[in-house]
Design a protein around this motif. Structure first.
Motif: not given
Length: 497
Positions: A470-471, A476-479
């Motif tokens: 999940x991290x 990946x979303x934050x990037x």
């Protein structure tokens, strides 16, 4: 230091050990080891001559808080029925102080400058019972019955001090008293040796009374850094000292429950080689063997690279890596409660029914009132253990302990410190449902048996891996968002000509 009162204790009979004749016979290293920097006075003190102790002392130095019960009942019965036998039936009171002066006529002037380590080292229940016995002369039974703890007895003592003085001469029964002092109060080394020995003596004397390892560790100051970091609302509910929690205050938080949680970040630190020695606990022991967690915690804290004694036996944390684990620990009680409270709905959000399992009970007064079979419901609303948060589902914590341990997957190493890789509360808000969906696999494999689930190391490792997955998804979303923002910013930038 200067505010600590002087008090004078008079012995009816007293013997000094070792005395001058002993010192003449014992010489060299054997003698030094035999006394360990300690001189002992043993004898009998009349009840009326204990008044100065009740006037000025707390029981802070005693590892266990005194509380009425079968022990104090037996002492009171002995004082009432056979006072002449009391000095032979009771082990009495153990006092210790590094500041004293031997006076004439078997009198000793004492000053207890450090109440945390000096004062009544053993015999707190004797002190409580004797105090109640004396108060019974001036206080009614109903009022006396409400004094179940030392502090409550002390309040009555102070309130009725004048009346007690009037009946003082009645109390001529003898009490065994042992006074421990430095063998040479003028020698700094002797005094320091005495201070370092007092805690071990205190713990050993309390062994017969089932003194917990946690009580001794609390006296060593091992929990001070944890206490300071915790939310005050949680810290005030922790039973740092045995028997200090009043029965009417609800269920206390056991200190060993916190120590067990501490091993989640400490294990992470050990895996990264940040601890001074290879020390850890198996994940399943955080649930099934909290005594082992406590022992390993003491072993860690006693390492000279982690803490060192200051001001006598009290230790001070000097290891920043361990300190960072305590920073993480400060968040874990609330995160534990958050998982316990929100996991059922997170599980249900995947199309499952958490409440369909017989081990799970639901708080729903309306449905319970009309249900023919009420075994699936609880009449009293359950609460989480640390923050006392009201919840709808009651179930064994063994079902979610691997998930709590899974939070280790959300910890990373930064500058040789254990830190959160993402805000843990926001992370749970975003990903607990996904993790709960995957976690169904281990629940089904264990057939919702909390013992099988939490005593299996594989279930804990599975939970850690799900948090790590999940991290990665979160990063990946934050990037992706960061990249989009960067591109947009570049497009909006004016061209340089």
């Amino acid at each position: 230091m200067e505010d600590s009162p002087k008090l004078i204790i008079r012995f009816a009979l007293v013997a000094e050990q070792p005395n001058v004749r002993d010192e003449g016979r014992l010489t060299g290293a054997g003698f030094a080891e035999s006394i360990a920097g300690i001189k002992r006075y043993t004898g009998f003190v009349r009840g009326r001559d204990l008044y100065p102790l009740f006037d000025h002392l707390s029981l802070e130095a005693n590892p266990r808080a005194a509380k009425t019960g079968p022990v104090t009942d037996a002492i009171l019965e002995s004082l009432e029925m056979t006072p002449h036998l009391f000095p032979f039936k009771s082990k009495g009171i153990l006092l210790g102080t590094s500041t004293f002066e031997a006076l004439q006529r078997n009198r000793f002037e004492l000053r207890f400058e450090d109440p945390a380590s000096e004062g009544v080292l053993d015999g707190g229940h004797n002190m409580l019972a004797i105090g109640l016995f004396m108060l019974a002369e001036v206080v009614g039974e109903k009022q006396l019955a409400r004094a179940t703890l030392w502090d409550e007895m002390k309040e009555l003592w102070e309130e009725h001090r004048k009346e007690l003085e009037a009946v003082r001469e009645k109390f001529d029964f003898l009490v065994p008293v042992e006074l421990l002092v430095p063998s040479d109060p003028e020698d700094e080394r002797s005094v320091q040796q005495f201070e370092m020995s007092v805690l071990d003596i205190c713990a050993a004397r309390n062994n017969n009374a089932q003194l917990t390892q946690e009580a001794k560790s609390n006296k060593l100051g091992f929990y001070d850094e944890i206490r300071q970091r915790l939310d005050p609302a949680i810290a005030c509910r922790v039973e740092w000292k045995s028997n200090e929690w009043e029965s009417g205050e609800g269920r206390p938080i056991k200190v060993r429950d916190l120590l067990a949680l501490a091993w989640i970040p400490l294990n992470r630190a050990n895996e990264a080689g940040l601890l001074p020695s290879n020390i850890s606990v198996t994940p399943q022991n955080i649930y099934r063997n909290k005594g082992e967690c406590s022992k390993q915690f003491d072993k860690l804290m006693l390492d000279r690279q982690v803490s060192e004694p200051r001001d006598g036996p009290v230790h001070e944390l000097i290891n920043e890596r361990v300190a960072s684990c305590f920073d993480i620990l400060a968040d874990l009680p609330k995160l534990y409660d958050k998982i316990y409270a929100e996991f059922p709905e997170a599980y249900n959000s995947n199309g499952f029914r958490f409440g369909a399992n017989s081990i799970v009970k639901i708080y729903d007064p309306i449905r319970r009132a009309v249900a023919k079979d009420k075994t699936d419901y609880v009449a009293i609303q359950p609460h989480t253990p640390f923050t006392d948060r009201p919840v709808t589902y009651r179930y064994p914590d063994g079902l979610i302990m691997p998930l709590v341990y899974g939070l280790k997957g959300l910890m990373e190493i930064e500058n040789d410190r254990v830190v959160w890789a993402a805000d843990p509360e926001n992370f749970l808000n975003a990903y607990l449902a996904d993790i709960a969906g995957a976690y169904r696999l281990v629940l089904d494999m264990a057939r919702f048996d909390p013992q099988k689930l939490s005593k299996n190391q594989a279930s804990h490792e599975f939970a850690v891996s799900e948090f790590e997955k999940a991290l990665l998804k979160h990063r990946a979303k934050q990037s992706s968002l960061g990249g989009a923002t960067t591109t947009a910013n570049k497009t909006d930038q004016p061209r340089l000509i």
